[in-house]
Motif scaffolding. Structure first.
Motif, PDB file in Angstrom:
ATOM      1  N   ASN A 208     -54.987   9.855  12.995  1.00  0.00           N
ATOM      2  CA  ASN A 208     -55.631   9.408  11.749  1.00  0.00           C
ATOM      3  C   ASN A 208     -54.660   8.667  10.842  1.00  0.00           C
ATOM      4  O   ASN A 208     -55.058   7.824  10.041  1.00  0.00           O
ATOM      5  CB  ASN A 208     -56.215  10.608  11.002  1.00  0.00           C
ATOM      6  CG  ASN A 208     -57.387  11.228  11.744  1.00  0.00           C
ATOM      7  OD1 ASN A 208     -58.156  10.520  12.376  1.00  0.00           O
ATOM      8  ND2 ASN A 208     -57.511  12.543  11.675  1.00  0.00           N
ATOM      9  N   LYS A 209     -53.371   9.027  10.941  1.00  0.00           N
ATOM     10  CA  LYS A 209     -52.348   8.374  10.121  1.00  0.00           C
ATOM     11  C   LYS A 209     -51.321   7.724  11.038  1.00  0.00           C
ATOM     12  O   LYS A 209     -50.895   8.329  12.020  1.00  0.00           O
ATOM     13  CB  LYS A 209     -51.666   9.387   9.199  1.00  0.00           C
ATOM     14  CG  LYS A 209     -52.598   9.977   8.144  1.00  0.00           C
ATOM     15  CD  LYS A 209     -51.846  10.938   7.242  1.00  0.00           C
ATOM     16  CE  LYS A 209     -52.776  11.515   6.174  1.00  0.00           C
ATOM     17  NZ  LYS A 209     -52.061  12.460   5.271  1.00  0.00           N
ATOM     18  N   PRO A 210     -50.893   6.504  10.728  1.00  0.00           N
ATOM     19  CA  PRO A 210     -49.911   5.835  11.584  1.00  0.00           C
ATOM     20  C   PRO A 210     -48.526   6.444  11.392  1.00  0.00           C
ATOM     21  O   PRO A 210     -48.220   6.984  10.328  1.00  0.00           O
ATOM     22  CB  PRO A 210     -49.943   4.392  11.080  1.00  0.00           C
ATOM     23  CG  PRO A 210     -50.332   4.515   9.636  1.00  0.00           C
ATOM     24  CD  PRO A 210     -51.285   5.673   9.572  1.00  0.00           C
ATOM     25  N   PRO A 211     -47.666   6.377  12.407  1.00  0.00           N
ATOM     26  CA  PRO A 211     -46.282   6.837  12.230  1.00  0.00           C
ATOM     27  C   PRO A 211     -45.524   5.886  11.315  1.00  0.00           C
ATOM     28  O   PRO A 211     -45.914   4.723  11.142  1.00  0.00           O
ATOM     29  CB  PRO A 211     -45.726   6.820  13.655  1.00  0.00           C
ATOM     30  CG  PRO A 211     -46.547   5.799  14.363  1.00  0.00           C
ATOM     31  CD  PRO A 211     -47.909   5.866  13.753  1.00  0.00           C
TER      32      PRO A 211
ATOM     33  N   GLN B 182     -42.903   8.309   4.581  1.00  0.00           N
ATOM     34  CA  GLN B 182     -44.332   7.978   4.631  1.00  0.00           C
ATOM     35  C   GLN B 182     -45.099   8.665   3.504  1.00  0.00           C
ATOM     36  O   GLN B 182     -46.069   8.133   2.981  1.00  0.00           O
ATOM     37  CB  GLN B 182     -44.892   8.423   5.995  1.00  0.00           C
ATOM     38  CG  GLN B 182     -46.310   8.003   6.276  1.00  0.00           C
ATOM     39  CD  GLN B 182     -46.386   6.613   6.875  1.00  0.00           C
ATOM     40  OE1 GLN B 182     -45.998   5.631   6.236  1.00  0.00           O
ATOM     41  NE2 GLN B 182     -46.860   6.528   8.106  1.00  0.00           N
ATOM     42  N   ARG B 183     -44.652   9.880   3.121  1.00  0.00           N
ATOM     43  CA  ARG B 183     -45.330  10.663   2.091  1.00  0.00           C
ATOM     44  C   ARG B 183     -44.660  10.540   0.724  1.00  0.00           C
ATOM     45  O   ARG B 183     -44.853  11.367  -0.145  1.00  0.00           O
ATOM     46  CB  ARG B 183     -45.386  12.130   2.505  1.00  0.00           C
ATOM     47  CG  ARG B 183     -46.146  12.360   3.797  1.00  0.00           C
ATOM     48  CD  ARG B 183     -46.180  13.825   4.161  1.00  0.00           C
ATOM     49  NE  ARG B 183     -46.922  14.068   5.388  1.00  0.00           N
ATOM     50  CZ  ARG B 183     -47.098  15.255   5.949  1.00  0.00           C
ATOM     51  NH1 ARG B 183     -46.556  16.327   5.358  1.00  0.00           N
ATOM     52  NH2 ARG B 183     -47.791  15.404   7.053  1.00  0.00           N
ATOM     53  N   ASN B 184     -43.841   9.504   0.558  1.00  0.00           N
ATOM     54  CA  ASN B 184     -43.148   9.262  -0.712  1.00  0.00           C
ATOM     55  C   ASN B 184     -42.265  10.440  -1.126  1.00  0.00           C
ATOM     56  O   ASN B 184     -42.177  10.797  -2.301  1.00  0.00           O
ATOM     57  CB  ASN B 184     -44.149   8.953  -1.837  1.00  0.00           C
ATOM     58  CG  ASN B 184     -44.850   7.629  -1.624  1.00  0.00           C
ATOM     59  OD1 ASN B 184     -44.238   6.662  -1.169  1.00  0.00           O
ATOM     60  ND2 ASN B 184     -46.132   7.580  -1.933  1.00  0.00           N
ATOM     61  N   SER B 185     -41.630  11.077  -0.157  1.00  0.00           N
ATOM     62  CA  SER B 185     -40.729  12.191  -0.439  1.00  0.00           C
ATOM     63  C   SER B 185     -39.336  11.864   0.082  1.00  0.00           C
ATOM     64  O   SER B 185     -39.093  10.775   0.621  1.00  0.00           O
ATOM     65  CB  SER B 185     -41.255  13.472   0.223  1.00  0.00           C
ATOM     66  OG  SER B 185     -41.360  13.298   1.625  1.00  0.00           O
TER      67      SER B 185
ATOM     68  N   VAL C 263     -33.379  16.091   7.704  1.00  0.00           N
ATOM     69  CA  VAL C 263     -32.938  16.010   9.096  1.00  0.00           C
ATOM     70  C   VAL C 263     -34.146  16.013  10.038  1.00  0.00           C
ATOM     71  O   VAL C 263     -34.196  15.273  11.025  1.00  0.00           O
ATOM     72  CB  VAL C 263     -31.986  17.180   9.421  1.00  0.00           C
ATOM     73  CG1 VAL C 263     -31.688  17.237  10.913  1.00  0.00           C
ATOM     74  CG2 VAL C 263     -30.688  17.042   8.634  1.00  0.00           C
ATOM     75  N   ALA C 264     -35.136  16.850   9.721  1.00  0.00           N
ATOM     76  CA  ALA C 264     -36.322  16.931  10.577  1.00  0.00           C
ATOM     77  C   ALA C 264     -37.079  15.600  10.609  1.00  0.00           C
ATOM     78  O   ALA C 264     -37.589  15.195  11.662  1.00  0.00           O
ATOM     79  CB  ALA C 264     -37.236  18.049  10.081  1.00  0.00           C
ATOM     80  N   THR C 265     -37.149  14.910   9.462  1.00  0.00           N
ATOM     81  CA  THR C 265     -37.849  13.621   9.412  1.00  0.00           C
ATOM     82  C   THR C 265     -37.138  12.589  10.277  1.00  0.00           C
ATOM     83  O   THR C 265     -37.773  11.847  11.038  1.00  0.00           O
ATOM     84  CB  THR C 265     -37.939  13.117   7.962  1.00  0.00           C
ATOM     85  OG1 THR C 265     -38.403  14.165   7.116  1.00  0.00           O
ATOM     86  CG2 THR C 265     -38.883  11.940   7.856  1.00  0.00           C
ATOM     87  N   VAL C 266     -35.823  12.530  10.181  1.00  0.00           N
ATOM     88  CA  VAL C 266     -35.047  11.582  10.990  1.00  0.00           C
ATOM     89  C   VAL C 266     -35.172  11.930  12.469  1.00  0.00           C
ATOM     90  O   VAL C 266     -35.348  11.052  13.327  1.00  0.00           O
ATOM     91  CB  VAL C 266     -33.577  11.583  10.544  1.00  0.00           C
ATOM     92  CG1 VAL C 266     -32.735  10.683  11.450  1.00  0.00           C
ATOM     93  CG2 VAL C 266     -33.451  11.128   9.094  1.00  0.00           C
ATOM     94  N   ASN C 267     -35.087  13.227  12.794  1.00  0.00           N
ATOM     95  CA  ASN C 267     -35.240  13.657  14.185  1.00  0.00           C
ATOM     96  C   ASN C 267     -36.587  13.221  14.753  1.00  0.00           C
ATOM     97  O   ASN C 267     -36.692  12.798  15.914  1.00  0.00           O
ATOM     98  CB  ASN C 267     -35.125  15.180  14.293  1.00  0.00           C
ATOM     99  CG  ASN C 267     -33.674  15.639  14.328  1.00  0.00           C
ATOM    100  OD1 ASN C 267     -32.791  14.859  14.669  1.00  0.00           O
ATOM    101  ND2 ASN C 267     -33.438  16.876  13.975  1.00  0.00           N
TER     102      ASN C 267
END
Length: 531
Positions: free
Chosen positions: A167-170, A228-231, A235-239
Motif C-alpha cells: 500500500n505504501k512505496p519503499p 519516509q515518515r518524516n522522522s 540503525v534499523a531504518t538504514v538496515n
C-alpha cells in the motif's frame, strides 16, 4: 406481516462489503443509499420507531475491534438501549473469526435485542432463531474464508507478474497505477538519490571513508534528511534499506507476514526460502554488484544473535530507561583492554540517558533493596506480636468484631422498617416517628463508620501478616543467595520474583571526575495484592 415486534426504539447498522465497494467502483449506486431505503421500508412495514443508523466506514477491517461503529453498537446493545437492530443481512454484523461472531451473538442474546432483516426476524429468546442466526454467521465465515483465499491467490499471481502489492512505496520510490490492474514503482526524484548515497557511503572502497549503519544514520540526521515518515533515521531504518532487494528491481512477498495474537499484531521475519521473490516491473535504483557488496559487508559486520533463551544480563527486562521507558541493555566491552567493565545503556538510539558501569548499577540496586526492606520491616513488624499464635488471635478478634457490627446494622435496618409500619398503623405519631427515625439514623451512621474502621484494621492486619510470611522472607532470601550464584539467568529470576521493574536515569557523564555513580534508580517491589 403478522409478526409483532416489541415496543421501543430501534436502530440500524450499515456496512459495505468488499463486493459492494467493487460494484461502486464499476459505477453502480452507492450501497449505503440503497441499504438505507431497505431499512426504512423495514421500519415502516413493522411500524417500529427507527431512531438511529450506525454507518461503518468503507475501510473498516475484518475484526469487530477494527470497526468503530460496530463497537459503539455492541456497547449500546449490551446497555439495552435498543429493542432491536435492523440490518440488510445478519452477515453484515460479523463475518470475521469465530471469537467475534460469538461476541456478537452473546451481546444480542443476553440483552434480549431483536435482529430484524428483510428475510427473517431473529428473536434471541427463541432457540430456533438463535440456531438459525448462528448458522448464518457460520456460513458467512465460510464465504469470507473463500473470498480471502481467492484474493490471496490473486496477490501471489500479481507478484509473479512483477507488480508491487504494498500500500505504501519503499523509500526512494513512488507508487504508480498500471494500465488495467495493479501498481508498480518509479524512482522518486528526491528520495532515490538518498538511497544511492546510502549505498555509496556504506560500500565505499576506502575503509577510512566507509560509514557503518550507526554513522550513516547520524550523518543523514545531521544533514536534516527525513525518512519516509518524516522522522529521524535509526540503525534499523538504514538496515532496512540496505537489505531490501526492491532497489535492484525485484519484488518480494511473504517475507514478514502479519501474525495476529489475542491482543497484538506482529510481523516476524520468515526464512528466505519461504519468500516469493521475482524480478519486478520497476526500474532499479542500485546496480546488483553494489547491492551484493552491501550484503557482504552486513554479513561480515553483523552481530550473531544470542542463543535462544540464554540470559547474560541479570538485570535483563527489569531495568528500564527513566527518560524514554525503553529497555536498558548490557554492553560488554569488546576492546583490547579486557579489564574495562561492561556498561548499561538505553537501547533507544540518541536517548540522552547516559550509560554507567554495570557493576555500579547492580551494587546500587541491591543496596537500595536492603534499605527499602529495612523500612518495610519496621513498618509492618515493629512492636508487633512475636508469635504466629498471637497474629491469628488478632485476626480472629477483628473478624468477630466485624461480624457483631454487621449483625447490629441488620437489626437497625429492621427497626427502621418497623418504624414505618408503626406510623402506618398509627401507633406512632408523626413527631414520634421522626424522633425515632433520627435516633436510628444516628446509630446506623455510627455502626457503619465502625464497620469501615474495623474492615480497614482487618485489611492492615492481613497485609502485615502477608508481608511477614511472604514478602519479607522472599526478599531476604534473594539478598542472601544473589551473590552466591554465578548464573545470570538464575540471578535474573531471583530479581524478577521480588521486583516489578527498576528505572534508571543519568543526565550527565563524568568518567574522569567521579561522575560514574551519579545516577538515580527507582525500585518498584512486588507487594502483596489487596486481600
Amino acid at each position: 406481516m403478522n409478526y409483532k415486534l416489541p415496543e421501543g426504539e430501534y436502530s440500524g447498522y450499515l456496512r459495505k462489503s468488499r463486493v459492494d465497494i467493487e460494484a461502486e467502483a464499476r459505477g453502480e449506486e452507492d450501497t449505503y443509499a440503497r441499504h438505507e431505503r431497505i431499512l426504512l421500508d423495514l421500519a415502516k412495514r413493522y411500524g417500529i420507531n427507527l431512531t438511529k443508523i450506525y454507518r461503518e466506514k468503507p475501510v473498516s477491517g475484518e475484526k469487530i475491534d477494527e470497526r468503530p461503529e460496530m463497537m459503539k453498537l455492541l456497547e449500546d446493545v449490551e446497555d439495552q438501549h435498543w429493542k432491536g437492530v435492523l440490518v440488510v443481512e445478519v452477515e453484515r454484523l460479523a463475518r470475521g473469526d469465530t471469537k467475534d461472531q460469538g461476541i456478537v451473538a452473546q451481546a444480542f442474546k443476553y440483552s434480549e435485542t431483536t435482529i430484524v432483516t428483510p428475510m427473517r426476524v431473529y428473536n434471541p429468546n427463541n432457540p430456533d432463531d438463535e440456531e438459525y442466526f448462528e448458522f448464518g454467521l457460520f456460513m458467512s465465515r465460510r464465504e469470507f474464508k473463500t473470498i480471502t483465499r481467492r484474493l490471496q491467490g490473486g496477490r501471489i499471481d500479481g507478484v509473479k507478474e512483477g507488480r508491487y502489492l504494498g500500500n505504501k512505496p519503499p523509500y526512494g520510490y513512488s507508487r504508480v497505477k498500471l494500465p488495467g490492474k495493479g501498481y508498480t514503482l518509479e524512482p522518486h526524484p528526491d528520495q532515490a538519490p538518498i538511497v544511492q548515497l546510502i549505498y555509496s557511503l556504506y560500500t565505499d572502497q576506502d575503509p577510512e571513508k566507509r560509514l557503518g549503519t550507526a554513522r550513516l544514520a547520524a550523518y543523514l540526521n545531521d544533514k536534516q534528511i527525513v525518512t519516509q515518515r518524516n522522522s529521524s533515521w535509526t540503525v534499523a531504518t538504514v538496515n532496512g534499506i540496505l537489505r531490501n532487494p526492491v532497489y535492484i528491481g525485484r519484488v518480494r512477498w511473504g517475507s514478514r507476514p502479519l501474525q495476529k495474537r489475542r491482543d497484538s499484531k506482529s510481523r516476524p521475519r520468515k526464512p528466505r526460502e519461504q519468500w516469493l521473490e521475482v524480478m519486478g516491473m520497476h526500474p532499479p535504483i542500485i546496480d546488483e554488484a553494489q547491492y551484493n557488496l552491501a550484503q557482504q559487508y552486513m554479513n561480515e559486520n553483523g552481530h550473531p544473535p544470542a542463543p535462544a533463551g540464554k540470559i547474560s544480563n541479570p538485570l535483563a527486562s527489569i531495568v528500564k530507561c527513566g527518560i524514554c521507558g525503553a529497555a536498558v541493555v548490557l554492553r560488554p566491552y569488546r576492546g583490547k583492554n579486557k579489564t574495562t567493565p561492561s556498561t548499561l545503556m538505553c537501547s533507544t538510539q540518541y536517548c540522552k540517558n547516559v550509560s554507567s558501569y554495570y557493576h555500579l548499577v547492580e551494587e546500587r540496586l541491591l543496596e537500595s533493596l536492603k534499605e527499602w526492606l529495612s523500612t518495610y520491616k519496621a513498618q509492618w513488624m515493629g512492636k508487633r506480636p512475636k508469635t504466629m499464635k498471637n497474629d491469628d488471635l488478632k485476626l480472629k478478634l477483628h473478624q468477630d468484631m466485624l461480624k457483631r457490627l454487621q449483625n447490629k446494622l441488620h437489626e437497625l435496618n429492621e427497626q427502621k422498617k418497623e418504624a414505618f409500619n408503626l406510623v402506618e398503623r398509627k401507633v406512632y405519631t408523626t413527631e414520634i416517628f421522626l424522633e425515632r427515625s433520627q435516633i436510628i439514623a444516628q446509630e446506623i451512621k455510627e455502626t457503619t463508620d465502625a464497620i469501615q474502621q474495623t474492615e480497614d484494621e482487618l485489611q492492615t492486619e492481613f497485609k502485615r501478616q502477608t508481608a511477614k510470611v511472604e514478602t519479607i522472607p522472599k526478599i531476604e532470601h534473594v539478598l542472601d543467595v544473589y551473590h552466591r550464584t554465578e548464573n545470570a539467568a538464575v540471578k535474573n529470576e531471583l530479581l524478577k520474583s521480588i521486583l516489578e521493574k527498576v528505572t534508571y536515569r543519568k543526565d550527565t557523564g563524568g568518567r574522569w571526575n567521579g561522575g560514574m555513580d551519579k545516577f538515580t534508580l527507582v525500585l518498584y517491589p512486588k507487594l502483596p495484592k489487596e486481600n
